[in-house]
Design a protein around this motif. Structure first.
Motif, PDB file in Angstrom:
ATOM      1  N   GLY A 126      33.504-123.030-106.662  1.00 60.95           N
ATOM      2  CA  GLY A 126      32.720-122.355-107.692  1.00 60.95           C
ATOM      3  C   GLY A 126      33.561-122.047-108.909  1.00 60.95           C
ATOM      4  O   GLY A 126      34.796-122.017-108.837  1.00 60.95           O
ATOM      5  N   VAL A 127      32.905-121.865-110.047  1.00 62.06           N
ATOM      6  CA  VAL A 127      33.581-121.516-111.305  1.00 62.06           C
ATOM      7  C   VAL A 127      32.819-120.350-111.925  1.00 62.06           C
ATOM      8  O   VAL A 127      31.586-120.387-112.026  1.00 62.06           O
ATOM      9  CB  VAL A 127      33.594-122.714-112.288  1.00 62.06           C
ATOM     10  CG1 VAL A 127      34.126-122.284-113.654  1.00 62.06           C
ATOM     11  CG2 VAL A 127      34.433-123.854-111.732  1.00 62.06           C
ATOM     12  N   ASN A 128      33.534-119.305-112.319  1.00 58.60           N
ATOM     13  CA  ASN A 128      32.916-118.148-112.963  1.00 58.60           C
ATOM     14  C   ASN A 128      32.684-118.478-114.437  1.00 58.60           C
ATOM     15  O   ASN A 128      33.441-118.072-115.314  1.00 58.60           O
ATOM     16  CB  ASN A 128      33.791-116.903-112.808  1.00 58.60           C
ATOM     17  CG  ASN A 128      33.078-115.634-113.214  1.00 58.60           C
ATOM     18  OD1 ASN A 128      32.064-115.679-113.910  1.00 58.60           O
ATOM     19  ND2 ASN A 128      33.598-114.496-112.786  1.00 58.60           N
ATOM     20  N   ALA A 168      34.045-128.321-116.281  1.00 59.75           N
ATOM     21  CA  ALA A 168      33.105-129.025-117.163  1.00 59.75           C
ATOM     22  C   ALA A 168      31.711-129.070-116.555  1.00 59.75           C
ATOM     23  O   ALA A 168      30.707-128.817-117.226  1.00 59.75           O
ATOM     24  CB  ALA A 168      33.611-130.442-117.438  1.00 59.75           C
ATOM     25  N   SER A 169      31.653-129.371-115.263  1.00 58.24           N
ATOM     26  CA  SER A 169      30.364-129.481-114.587  1.00 58.24           C
ATOM     27  C   SER A 169      29.652-128.129-114.524  1.00 58.24           C
ATOM     28  O   SER A 169      28.446-128.037-114.785  1.00 58.24           O
ATOM     29  CB  SER A 169      30.573-130.049-113.185  1.00 58.24           C
ATOM     30  OG  SER A 169      29.339-130.382-112.599  1.00 58.24           O
ATOM     31  N   HIS A 170      30.399-127.055-114.195  1.00 57.13           N
ATOM     32  CA  HIS A 170      29.778-125.729-114.085  1.00 57.13           C
ATOM     33  C   HIS A 170      29.368-125.172-115.446  1.00 57.13           C
ATOM     34  O   HIS A 170      28.397-124.410-115.537  1.00 57.13           O
ATOM     35  CB  HIS A 170      30.722-124.749-113.375  1.00 57.13           C
ATOM     36  CG  HIS A 170      30.725-124.889-111.884  1.00 57.13           C
ATOM     37  ND1 HIS A 170      31.449-125.854-111.229  1.00 57.13           N
ATOM     38  CD2 HIS A 170      30.060-124.205-110.920  1.00 57.13           C
ATOM     39  CE1 HIS A 170      31.247-125.748-109.921  1.00 57.13           C
ATOM     40  NE2 HIS A 170      30.412-124.756-109.712  1.00 57.13           N
ATOM     41  N   LEU A 171      30.086-125.540-116.505  1.00 54.32           N
ATOM     42  CA  LEU A 171      29.697-125.102-117.848  1.00 54.32           C
ATOM     43  C   LEU A 171      28.533-125.934-118.381  1.00 54.32           C
ATOM     44  O   LEU A 171      27.855-125.534-119.329  1.00 54.32           O
ATOM     45  CB  LEU A 171      30.881-125.210-118.817  1.00 54.32           C
ATOM     46  CG  LEU A 171      31.981-124.153-118.710  1.00 54.32           C
ATOM     47  CD1 LEU A 171      33.124-124.496-119.651  1.00 54.32           C
ATOM     48  CD2 LEU A 171      31.452-122.764-119.019  1.00 54.32           C
ATOM     49  N   GLY A 172      28.335-127.110-117.776  1.00 58.78           N
ATOM     50  CA  GLY A 172      27.256-127.986-118.221  1.00 58.78           C
ATOM     51  C   GLY A 172      27.518-128.627-119.571  1.00 58.78           C
ATOM     52  O   GLY A 172      26.590-128.929-120.316  1.00 58.78           O
ATOM     53  N   VAL A 173      28.808-128.847-119.903  1.00 64.19           N
ATOM     54  CA  VAL A 173      29.117-129.494-121.182  1.00 64.19           C
ATOM     55  C   VAL A 173      28.788-130.982-121.090  1.00 64.19           C
ATOM     56  O   VAL A 173      28.754-131.556-120.001  1.00 64.19           O
ATOM     57  CB  VAL A 173      30.604-129.307-121.582  1.00 64.19           C
ATOM     58  CG1 VAL A 173      30.949-127.842-121.704  1.00 64.19           C
ATOM     59  CG2 VAL A 173      31.536-129.991-120.594  1.00 64.19           C
ATOM     60  N   GLU A 174      28.544-131.607-122.226  1.00 64.00           N
ATOM     61  CA  GLU A 174      28.190-133.028-122.230  1.00 64.00           C
ATOM     62  C   GLU A 174      29.402-133.925-122.030  1.00 64.00           C
ATOM     63  O   GLU A 174      29.292-135.024-121.524  1.00 64.00           O
ATOM     64  CB  GLU A 174      27.514-133.397-123.558  1.00 64.00           C
ATOM     65  CG  GLU A 174      26.107-132.867-123.715  1.00 64.00           C
ATOM     66  CD  GLU A 174      25.382-133.524-124.876  1.00 64.00           C
ATOM     67  OE1 GLU A 174      26.043-134.234-125.655  1.00 64.00           O
ATOM     68  OE2 GLU A 174      24.168-133.324-124.986  1.00 64.00           O
ATOM     69  N   ARG A 175      30.578-133.419-122.460  1.00 62.53           N
ATOM     70  CA  ARG A 175      31.732-134.320-122.544  1.00 62.53           C
ATOM     71  C   ARG A 175      33.002-133.634-122.063  1.00 62.53           C
ATOM     72  O   ARG A 175      33.266-132.488-122.402  1.00 62.53           O
ATOM     73  CB  ARG A 175      31.903-134.746-124.008  1.00 62.53           C
ATOM     74  CG  ARG A 175      33.003-135.734-124.280  1.00 62.53           C
ATOM     75  CD  ARG A 175      33.037-136.091-125.761  1.00 62.53           C
ATOM     76  NE  ARG A 175      31.854-136.834-126.170  1.00 62.53           N
ATOM     77  CZ  ARG A 175      30.868-136.326-126.908  1.00 62.53           C
ATOM     78  NH1 ARG A 175      30.932-135.082-127.346  1.00 62.53           N
ATOM     79  NH2 ARG A 175      29.831-137.055-127.238  1.00 62.53           N
ATOM     80  N   MET A 176      33.784-134.361-121.273  1.00 59.13           N
ATOM     81  CA  MET A 176      35.123-133.909-120.908  1.00 59.13           C
ATOM     82  C   MET A 176      36.116-134.898-121.517  1.00 59.13           C
ATOM     83  O   MET A 176      35.926-136.116-121.419  1.00 59.13           O
ATOM     84  CB  MET A 176      35.286-133.867-119.386  1.00 59.13           C
ATOM     85  CG  MET A 176      36.652-133.361-118.937  1.00 59.13           C
ATOM     86  SD  MET A 176      36.688-133.041-117.160  1.00 59.13           S
ATOM     87  CE  MET A 176      37.809-134.325-116.597  1.00 59.13           C
ATOM     88  N   ILE A 177      37.147-134.364-122.155  1.00 56.29           N
ATOM     89  CA  ILE A 177      38.165-135.213-122.774  1.00 56.29           C
ATOM     90  C   ILE A 177      39.465-135.047-121.999  1.00 56.29           C
ATOM     91  O   ILE A 177      39.946-133.930-121.810  1.00 56.29           O
ATOM     92  CB  ILE A 177      38.379-134.830-124.253  1.00 56.29           C
ATOM     93  CG1 ILE A 177      37.071-135.009-125.037  1.00 56.29           C
ATOM     94  CG2 ILE A 177      39.493-135.672-124.873  1.00 56.29           C
ATOM     95  CD1 ILE A 177      37.127-134.488-126.455  1.00 56.29           C
TER      96      ILE A 177
END
Length: 262
Positions: A126-128, A168-177
């Motif tokens: 999990g990620v807070n 990245a997945s837990h924040l729901g961002v579109e892109r990971m660099i």
């Protein structure tokens, strides 16, 4: 919602980045983009362990982590490297706040399946995201060290690529660099090594099987694949030394290797 991305960078790669990279990070922040940085630090951990006379090894690319090794991992990642990155970002005029995954239970973890073989190495459960969102809302760049914690208070060493993918997945961002010292995933075409502009998840697995992707690039692309099966649309692998690389990766495209679902 403002545009956001998660950036993963190795500690040694970050140390070698030019001042222009951090100035670009500041410009993006000022324009309303909200970056989150997850960093590694393998070489610095190895150097410190050697200086202290503590032996360590690797199994399938993951560091065997005893309690003694874990002390050094936390000291180097959450201390030295995390604060060095914060200083560099603040030196450019941007605002940054450095934390480890233990703070506020930012990165919750459990032992990996083969923990009897490699010790206190964790996988993310999990990620807070609420804490990370709060830091971004105050216009600070979160800088996260990949040390996790479970409900019993046990710490875990977490692969930085894996941690970044989970954040990245837990924040729901579109892109990971993923910022590295190479320009992307390379393939030999007509006798020359060339950067592949786009690679699918299926092609990644085939290239690992064939040995075209090997060594330290395997956890990077595997984390990318895990990330894309979550809520992230694409992962971009780029070289941090290329001028304007972040702006290109976030807004323009045409840089590095994009890993997409298919």
């Amino acid at each position: 919602m403002k545009e956001r991305f998660v950036m993963k960078c190795g500690g040694s790669t970050l140390a070698a980045l030019p001042a222009g990279f951090f100035e670009e990070l500041k410009s993006l922040q000022e324009s309303g983009v909200r970056p989150v940085i997850v960093h590694g630090g393998g070489p610095a951990i190895s150097d410190t362990l050697a200086k202290l006379g503590i032996e360590t090894g690797f199994v399938n690319g993951l560091r065997v982590t005893t309690e003694g090794v874990l002390d050094v991992v936390e000291m180097v990642l959450a201390g030295t490297i995390n604060k060095e990155i914060v200083r560099k970002i603040q030196g450019s005029g941007a605002r940054a706040l450095g934390l480890s995954g233990i703070d506020g239970k930012l990165i919750q973890a459990r032992p990996v399946a083969n923990s009897s073989e490699i010790g206190f190495v964790g996988e993310v459960t999990g990620v807070n995201a609420e804490v990370i969102e709060g830091i971004m809302a105050m216009d600070y760049i979160p800088v996260l060290a990949p040390v996790g914690i479970d409900d019993a208070g046990q710490r875990y060493n977490i692969n930085a690529d894996t941690a970044a993918g989970a954040v990245a997945s837990h924040l729901g961002v579109e892109r990971m660099i993923v910022v590295t010292d190479v320009p992307g995933i390379m393939r030999r075409i007509d006798g020359e090594l060339q950067v592949l502009p786009v690679v699918t998840v299926e092609e990644i697995e085939a290239m690992i099987e064939s040995g075209e992707i090997y060594g330290g690039m395997i956890p990077k692309v595997r984390a990318a694949v895990q990330c894309i099966t979550g809520r992230v649309r694409e992962v971009v692998i780029v070289s941090g030394s290329e001028p304007g690389v972040l702006t290109k990766a976030v807004r323009e495209g045409g840089v590095g290797t994009r890993i997409v679902q298919g």
